[in-house]
Write a protein that holds these residues in place. Structure first.
Motif, PDB file in Angstrom:
ATOM      1  N   ALA A 158       0.816  -1.207   0.000  1.00  0.00           N
ATOM      2  CA  ALA A 158       0.000   0.000   0.000  1.00  0.00           C
ATOM      3  C   ALA A 158       0.854   1.263   0.000  1.00  0.00           C
ATOM      4  O   ALA A 158       0.531   2.253  -0.674  1.00  0.00           O
ATOM      5  N   LEU A 159       1.956   1.253   0.749  1.00  0.00           N
ATOM      6  CA  LEU A 159       2.834   2.424   0.777  1.00  0.00           C
ATOM      7  C   LEU A 159       3.491   2.652  -0.573  1.00  0.00           C
ATOM      8  O   LEU A 159       3.644   3.793  -1.018  1.00  0.00           O
ATOM      9  N   GLN A 160       3.882   1.571  -1.237  1.00  0.00           N
ATOM     10  CA  GLN A 160       4.503   1.721  -2.545  1.00  0.00           C
ATOM     11  C   GLN A 160       3.524   2.332  -3.555  1.00  0.00           C
ATOM     12  O   GLN A 160       3.876   3.269  -4.277  1.00  0.00           O
ATOM     13  N   THR A 161       2.310   1.813  -3.598  1.00  0.00           N
ATOM     14  CA  THR A 161       1.357   2.345  -4.569  1.00  0.00           C
ATOM     15  C   THR A 161       0.917   3.762  -4.206  1.00  0.00           C
ATOM     16  O   THR A 161       0.705   4.602  -5.096  1.00  0.00           O
ATOM     17  N   LEU A 162       0.795   4.058  -2.910  1.00  0.00           N
ATOM     18  CA  LEU A 162       0.469   5.421  -2.499  1.00  0.00           C
ATOM     19  C   LEU A 162       1.562   6.392  -2.921  1.00  0.00           C
ATOM     20  O   LEU A 162       1.287   7.534  -3.315  1.00  0.00           O
ATOM     21  N   ALA A 163       2.806   5.955  -2.864  1.00  0.00           N
ATOM     22  CA  ALA A 163       3.920   6.801  -3.298  1.00  0.00           C
ATOM     23  C   ALA A 163       3.745   7.240  -4.747  1.00  0.00           C
ATOM     24  O   ALA A 163       3.932   8.413  -5.091  1.00  0.00           O
ATOM     25  N   PHE A 164       3.369   6.316  -5.608  1.00  0.00           N
ATOM     26  CA  PHE A 164       3.194   6.656  -7.017  1.00  0.00           C
ATOM     27  C   PHE A 164       1.916   7.475  -7.235  1.00  0.00           C
ATOM     28  O   PHE A 164       1.875   8.334  -8.120  1.00  0.00           O
ATOM     29  N   GLU A 165       0.896   7.228  -6.416  1.00  0.00           N
ATOM     30  CA  GLU A 165      -0.317   8.034  -6.507  1.00  0.00           C
ATOM     31  C   GLU A 165      -0.021   9.498  -6.215  1.00  0.00           C
ATOM     32  O   GLU A 165      -0.464  10.402  -6.943  1.00  0.00           O
ATOM     33  N   ILE A 166       0.742   9.747  -5.153  1.00  0.00           N
ATOM     34  CA  ILE A 166       1.101  11.122  -4.793  1.00  0.00           C
ATOM     35  C   ILE A 166       1.978  11.751  -5.866  1.00  0.00           C
ATOM     36  O   ILE A 166       1.792  12.899  -6.274  1.00  0.00           O
ATOM     37  N   THR A 167       2.950  10.992  -6.342  1.00  0.00           N
ATOM     38  CA  THR A 167       3.903  11.514  -7.323  1.00  0.00           C
ATOM     39  C   THR A 167       3.221  11.877  -8.634  1.00  0.00           C
ATOM     40  O   THR A 167       3.627  12.827  -9.316  1.00  0.00           O
ATOM     41  N   ALA A 168       2.172  11.133  -9.003  1.00  0.00           N
ATOM     42  CA  ALA A 168       1.497  11.339 -10.282  1.00  0.00           C
ATOM     43  C   ALA A 168       0.292  12.274 -10.185  1.00  0.00           C
ATOM     44  O   ALA A 168      -0.391  12.499 -11.187  1.00  0.00           O
ATOM     45  N   ASP A 169       0.026  12.825  -9.003  1.00  0.00           N
ATOM     46  CA  ASP A 169      -1.178  13.626  -8.785  1.00  0.00           C
ATOM     47  C   ASP A 169      -0.955  15.067  -9.263  1.00  0.00           C
ATOM     48  O   ASP A 169      -0.042  15.758  -8.805  1.00  0.00           O
ATOM     49  N   ALA A 170      -1.821  15.535 -10.156  1.00  0.00           N
ATOM     50  CA  ALA A 170      -1.718  16.893 -10.695  1.00  0.00           C
ATOM     51  C   ALA A 170      -1.922  17.953  -9.624  1.00  0.00           C
ATOM     52  O   ALA A 170      -1.546  19.115  -9.825  1.00  0.00           O
ATOM     53  N   GLN A 171      -2.526  17.575  -8.505  1.00  0.00           N
ATOM     54  CA  GLN A 171      -2.682  18.532  -7.404  1.00  0.00           C
ATOM     55  C   GLN A 171      -1.329  19.067  -6.962  1.00  0.00           C
ATOM     56  O   GLN A 171      -1.192  20.249  -6.625  1.00  0.00           O
ATOM     57  N   TRP A 172      -0.333  18.193  -6.951  1.00  0.00           N
ATOM     58  CA  TRP A 172       0.988  18.581  -6.467  1.00  0.00           C
ATOM     59  C   TRP A 172       1.935  18.934  -7.607  1.00  0.00           C
ATOM     60  O   TRP A 172       2.834  19.765  -7.420  1.00  0.00           O
ATOM     61  N   GLN A 173       1.761  18.297  -8.757  1.00  0.00           N
ATOM     62  CA  GLN A 173       2.638  18.524  -9.905  1.00  0.00           C
ATOM     63  C   GLN A 173       1.769  18.884 -11.110  1.00  0.00           C
ATOM     64  O   GLN A 173       1.393  18.016 -11.904  1.00  0.00           O
ATOM     65  N   PRO A 174       1.432  20.153 -11.305  1.00  0.00           N
ATOM     66  CA  PRO A 174       0.529  20.530 -12.403  1.00  0.00           C
ATOM     67  C   PRO A 174       1.097  20.243 -13.793  1.00  0.00           C
ATOM     68  O   PRO A 174       0.328  19.977 -14.718  1.00  0.00           O
ATOM     69  N   ASP A 175       2.408  20.286 -13.949  1.00  0.00           N
ATOM     70  CA  ASP A 175       3.035  20.083 -15.257  1.00  0.00           C
ATOM     71  C   ASP A 175       3.098  18.587 -15.560  1.00  0.00           C
ATOM     72  O   ASP A 175       3.787  17.836 -14.860  1.00  0.00           O
ATOM     73  N   PRO A 176       2.427  18.113 -16.618  1.00  0.00           N
ATOM     74  CA  PRO A 176       2.438  16.671 -16.919  1.00  0.00           C
ATOM     75  C   PRO A 176       3.819  16.132 -17.239  1.00  0.00           C
ATOM     76  O   PRO A 176       4.106  14.959 -16.953  1.00  0.00           O
ATOM     77  N   ALA A 177       4.693  16.952 -17.818  1.00  0.00           N
ATOM     78  CA  ALA A 177       6.049  16.496 -18.127  1.00  0.00           C
ATOM     79  C   ALA A 177       6.836  16.226 -16.844  1.00  0.00           C
ATOM     80  O   ALA A 177       7.592  15.250 -16.754  1.00  0.00           O
ATOM     81  N   ILE A 178       6.650  17.078 -15.844  1.00  0.00           N
ATOM     82  CA  ILE A 178       7.318  16.875 -14.559  1.00  0.00           C
ATOM     83  C   ILE A 178       6.758  15.629 -13.875  1.00  0.00           C
ATOM     84  O   ILE A 178       7.516  14.817 -13.317  1.00  0.00           O
ATOM     85  N   ARG A 179       5.443  15.462 -13.917  1.00  0.00           N
ATOM     86  CA  ARG A 179       4.848  14.259 -13.322  1.00  0.00           C
ATOM     87  C   ARG A 179       5.441  12.996 -13.947  1.00  0.00           C
ATOM     88  O   ARG A 179       5.819  12.057 -13.236  1.00  0.00           O
ATOM     89  N   ALA A 180       5.505  12.967 -15.258  1.00  0.00           N
ATOM     90  CA  ALA A 180       6.028  11.786 -15.953  1.00  0.00           C
ATOM     91  C   ALA A 180       7.488  11.541 -15.594  1.00  0.00           C
ATOM     92  O   ALA A 180       7.912  10.404 -15.374  1.00  0.00           O
TER      93      ALA A 180
END
Length: 320
Positions: free
Chosen positions: A138-160
């Protein structure tokens, strides 16, 4: 994911002459608040239920311990470059969640079989092995959920870029692959003898890759150009190597009370360390050399990089 309580505020401003240890502790408090909000009982978009036992065990694994060095590096690197500290906080929290998941799984009987972590029972001791495995998942998948969330990283290139970097540093070519090499070095799968280069390769994957990515994540959030990013990656790789060598020294010299976990187990298990290969004096000299590499890598930023320089010195001088 919807906004989490208390997470919209940026990390607190810091004075340039603030002592490093105080700054590290203050950022750790900021990170702790962010993680507390992530792991509360509030349902997020798309969730049906947050199982109480799972949430309780996840909080046991994550909260109330650790120096939060990995998110600190992401935040301070982004700060140096003028990047968004809010975005760096989320990126760093993603790395920290991966780190915590790795500790939960490393502590399992099939891996390192530890009873204590950060001075309290490991997750499989406080709960049970099945719960501990699911906590790590659960912690591993939550890590990627946070990292890929536009709320925190609006720029899609940065998210990717962040998601790709986190996956590479934590997966088969990084932390997980390094853990397998570490088990191999114990003789789990037959006799093997690692030389210095083999040991460095294993440690660069198992510990160094995630630490290096912590710095790189800050560089990504801070919009570093190719040359800057390469320099910061050199810093991160040297820091990761220094961290592991210092950890090996502490495993030999520090008390279990100071470390909050059993010590001396690496030698008993036959784990490959540079202390074995170089001796304690040689390992300390290697730490000093690596700090020099770190300082050279961030020299172009001058005084703006003073926190990253101090972080390298702290890594090898720490007592826990």
């Amino acid at each position: 994911m919807t906004s989490t309580q208390g997470s919209d505020a940026s990390v607190k401003a810091h004075s340039p002459d603030e002592p490093f240890t105080h700054r590290l502790a203050t950022v750790a408090d900021d990170v702790e608040r962010f993680l507390v909000a992530l792991l509360d009982e509030t349902l997020r978009a798309g969730e049906i239920v947050r199982p109480p036992r799972l949430m309780e065990a996840m909080r046991h694994a994550v909260l109330g311990g650790g120096k939060r060095l990995r998110p600190f590096l992401a935040i301070e690197t982004a700060r140096m470059l003028g990047g968004s500290e809010r975005s760096a906080m989320a990126a760093g929290a993603g790395v920290e969640l991966v780190h915590c998941y790795s500790l939960v799984h490393d502590d399992l009987p099939a891996m390192d079989d530890d009873d204590l972590r950060r001075g309290k029972p490991t997750v499989h001791k406080a709960y049970d092995e099945a719960t501990a495995i699911l906590v790590g998942d659960a912690l591993q998948t939550l890590a990627f959920e946070i990292t890929a969330d536009a709320q925190w990283q609006p720029d899609p290139a940065i998210r990717a870029d962040l998601v790709l970097g986190l996956a590479k540093s934590s997966g088969l070519g990084g932390m997980v692959g390094g853990q397998l090499l570490d088990l191999t070095a114990e003789g789990r799968f037959g006799e093997v003898s690692l030389d210095v280069d083999d040991t460095l390769r294993m440690q660069a994957m198992k510990t160094g890759a995630i630490l290096a990515f912590s710095v790189e994540a800050g560089a990504i959030v801070g919009h570093a150009d190719r040359e800057q990013r390469a320099a910061l990656l050199r810093y991160g790789k040297a820091l990761g190597q220094a961290f592991q060598v210092a950890d090996d020294i502490l495993d030999r010299e520090a008390s279990p009370e100071a470390m909050g976990k059993a010590t001396g187990k690496d030698k008993d298990a036959g784990k490959a360390t540079l202390v074995d290969r170089l001796g304690l004096d040689g390992a300390r000299a290697e730490c000093d050399r690596l700090v020099g590499v770190c300082e050279e890598a961030v020299a172009p930023w001058g005084e703006r990089a003073h926190i990253l320089r101090e972080a390298a010195r702290f890594t090898v001088a720490r007592k826990t």
